[in-house]
Design a protein around this motif. Structure first.
Motif, PDB file in Angstrom:
ATOM      1  N   LYS A 265       0.819  -1.199   0.000  1.00 39.67           N
ATOM      2  CA  LYS A 265       0.000   0.000   0.000  1.00 39.67           C
ATOM      3  C   LYS A 265       0.861   1.262   0.000  1.00 39.67           C
ATOM      4  O   LYS A 265       0.502   2.275  -0.609  1.00 39.67           O
ATOM      5  N   LEU A 266       2.013   1.210   0.674  1.00 38.60           N
ATOM      6  CA  LEU A 266       2.849   2.391   0.819  1.00 38.60           C
ATOM      7  C   LEU A 266       3.745   2.641  -0.389  1.00 38.60           C
ATOM      8  O   LEU A 266       4.093   3.794  -0.681  1.00 38.60           O
ATOM      9  N   CYS A 267       4.156   1.594  -1.096  1.00 37.13           N
ATOM     10  CA  CYS A 267       5.108   1.759  -2.192  1.00 37.13           C
ATOM     11  C   CYS A 267       4.411   2.225  -3.472  1.00 37.13           C
ATOM     12  O   CYS A 267       3.300   1.800  -3.779  1.00 37.13           O
ATOM     13  N   ASP A 268       5.093   3.090  -4.201  1.00 30.05           N
ATOM     14  CA  ASP A 268       4.528   3.700  -5.406  1.00 30.05           C
ATOM     15  C   ASP A 268       4.757   2.855  -6.651  1.00 30.05           C
ATOM     16  O   ASP A 268       3.880   2.748  -7.512  1.00 30.05           O
ATOM     17  N   ILE A 269       5.948   2.250  -6.781  1.00 30.53           N
ATOM     18  CA  ILE A 269       6.350   1.532  -7.993  1.00 30.53           C
ATOM     19  C   ILE A 269       6.597   0.068  -7.635  1.00 30.53           C
ATOM     20  O   ILE A 269       7.354  -0.235  -6.703  1.00 30.53           O
ATOM     21  N   HIS A 270       5.962  -0.833  -8.372  1.00 32.60           N
ATOM     22  CA  HIS A 270       6.046  -2.270  -8.094  1.00 32.60           C
ATOM     23  C   HIS A 270       6.694  -2.961  -9.292  1.00 32.60           C
ATOM     24  O   HIS A 270       6.156  -2.924 -10.401  1.00 32.60           O
ATOM     25  N   ILE A 271       7.844  -3.593  -9.058  1.00 32.24           N
ATOM     26  CA  ILE A 271       8.624  -4.197 -10.133  1.00 32.24           C
ATOM     27  C   ILE A 271       8.726  -5.706  -9.904  1.00 32.24           C
ATOM     28  O   ILE A 271       9.163  -6.154  -8.837  1.00 32.24           O
ATOM     29  N   GLY A 272       8.325  -6.488 -10.887  1.00 30.18           N
ATOM     30  CA  GLY A 272       8.415  -7.942 -10.756  1.00 30.18           C
ATOM     31  C   GLY A 272       7.710  -8.625 -11.906  1.00 30.18           C
ATOM     32  O   GLY A 272       7.146  -7.981 -12.799  1.00 30.18           O
ATOM     33  N   ALA A 273       7.738  -9.948 -11.906  1.00 29.65           N
ATOM     34  CA  ALA A 273       7.021 -10.729 -12.918  1.00 29.65           C
ATOM     35  C   ALA A 273       5.540 -10.717 -12.591  1.00 29.65           C
ATOM     36  O   ALA A 273       5.148 -10.842 -11.433  1.00 29.65           O
TER      37      ALA A 273
END
Length: 303
Positions: A265-273
């Motif tokens: 919820k807090l993080c802006d950018i989500h990087i992954g498969a």
């Protein structure tokens, strides 16, 4: 209906807690034995203090109680269904076997992973799931009809036992608190937060190279967090990047799995498969970067 629920770690607990709440709302009787531990906990007598019991059964009513050897406790009745979230390993296999063989109870599996891509690696997993103990499960609660069809195309033989119910973890996202994580992970509101999702499949090494590259190029306006795969920090094959400290000094691993929803919820950018781990950031309309192409997963998964 009387439902027994069991989870042996915090990840599975987050999936079954909203199910227990919904059983309560629908006036079903439930008994939920669960732990918030990030590491797997077996329900042996020495570990029982690490488990919590959630139930709407009066504690003084023991008229129909039974003793479970696999759970090492008394439960208030023989359940109509047992709900689990893991089926390949103990302690769930032992629990499944006891309640099916000793009490003639059907077992339902709440799928925590969504099947999306039909590479050979995924097809091998589906072939393994056609064997014991999965073939003894009575009903599978999956996250979408598309996931059920993808499993079928990969060789899954029990799609007729599968029901699309959505992702139960989304039921609690909006009410999940975040204040404690702002302090615990030193969140700077003047910066952008990046969360990078681990891979432990054939693309792991490539994904770690990407994380290293991001950590070196990201400026001071970013904070970077690493979401490990469940159990990754303690598994011999993978734990080397965590010991004696995380291998990238400007990346903070989220070792306590119970913190993941709050940090998502807090993080802006989500990087992954793209996989079921992205359900929450998709639901929250976060900025998402899919690394499947960068990791050559289609090629590696078919190698």
């Amino acid at each position: 209906m009387k439902i027994l629920l069991f989870t042996a770690d915090s990840r599975c607990f987050q999936y079954l807690l909203p199910v227990a709440k919904e059983l309560q709302n629908r006036n079903h009787r439930y008994f939920f034995m669960a732990t918030n531990s990030t590491q797997l906990v077996y329900p042996i007598k020495e570990n029982l203090e690490q488990f919590q019991i959630f139930t709407n059964e009066p504690s003084e009513d023991t008229r129909n109680s039974i003793s479970s050897q696999s759970l090492n406790i008394q439960i208030p009745w023989i359940p109509d269904y047992v709900l689990l979230t893991r089926e390949n390993w103990d302690p769930e296999q032992t629990i499944m076997r006891e309640f099916q063989e000793s009490f003639n109870c059907p077992v339902g599996l709440v799928e925590v992973n969504t099947h999306l891509i039909n590479v050979i690696e995924a097809k091998m997993e589906m072939l393994s799931r056609n064997k014991y103990p999965q073939h003894n499960i009575n009903v599978f609660f999956d996250q979408s009809q598309e996931a059920i069809e993808a499993r079928k195309e990969s060789g899954w033989e029990y799609q007729n036992n599968s029901i699309s119910v959505g992702n139960p973890i989304l039921d609690q996202v909006m009410e999940y608190p975040t204040d404690v994580f702002i302090e615990k992970y030193n969140i700077d509101k003047d910066k952008k937060q990046i969360i990078f999702y681990s891979l432990i499949n054939v693309s792991r090494n490539k994904s770690l190279e990407l994380l290293k590259n991001i950590s070196e190029k990201a400026g001071d306006e970013y904070q970077i967090y690493y979401k490990p795969y469940p159990g990754e920090p303690w598994v011999e094959k993978y734990k080397d990047i965590f010991e004696p400290e995380f291998f990238l000094k400007n990346v903070i691993p989220i070792v306590d799995h119970i913190d993941i929803i709050g940090m998502q919820k807090l993080c802006d950018i989500h990087i992954g498969a793209i996989s079921s781990v992205m359900s929450i950031p998709l639901y929250l309309k976060k900025q998402i970067v899919n690394i499947n192409d960068e990791c050559d997963y289609l090629q590696k998964g078919n190698d």
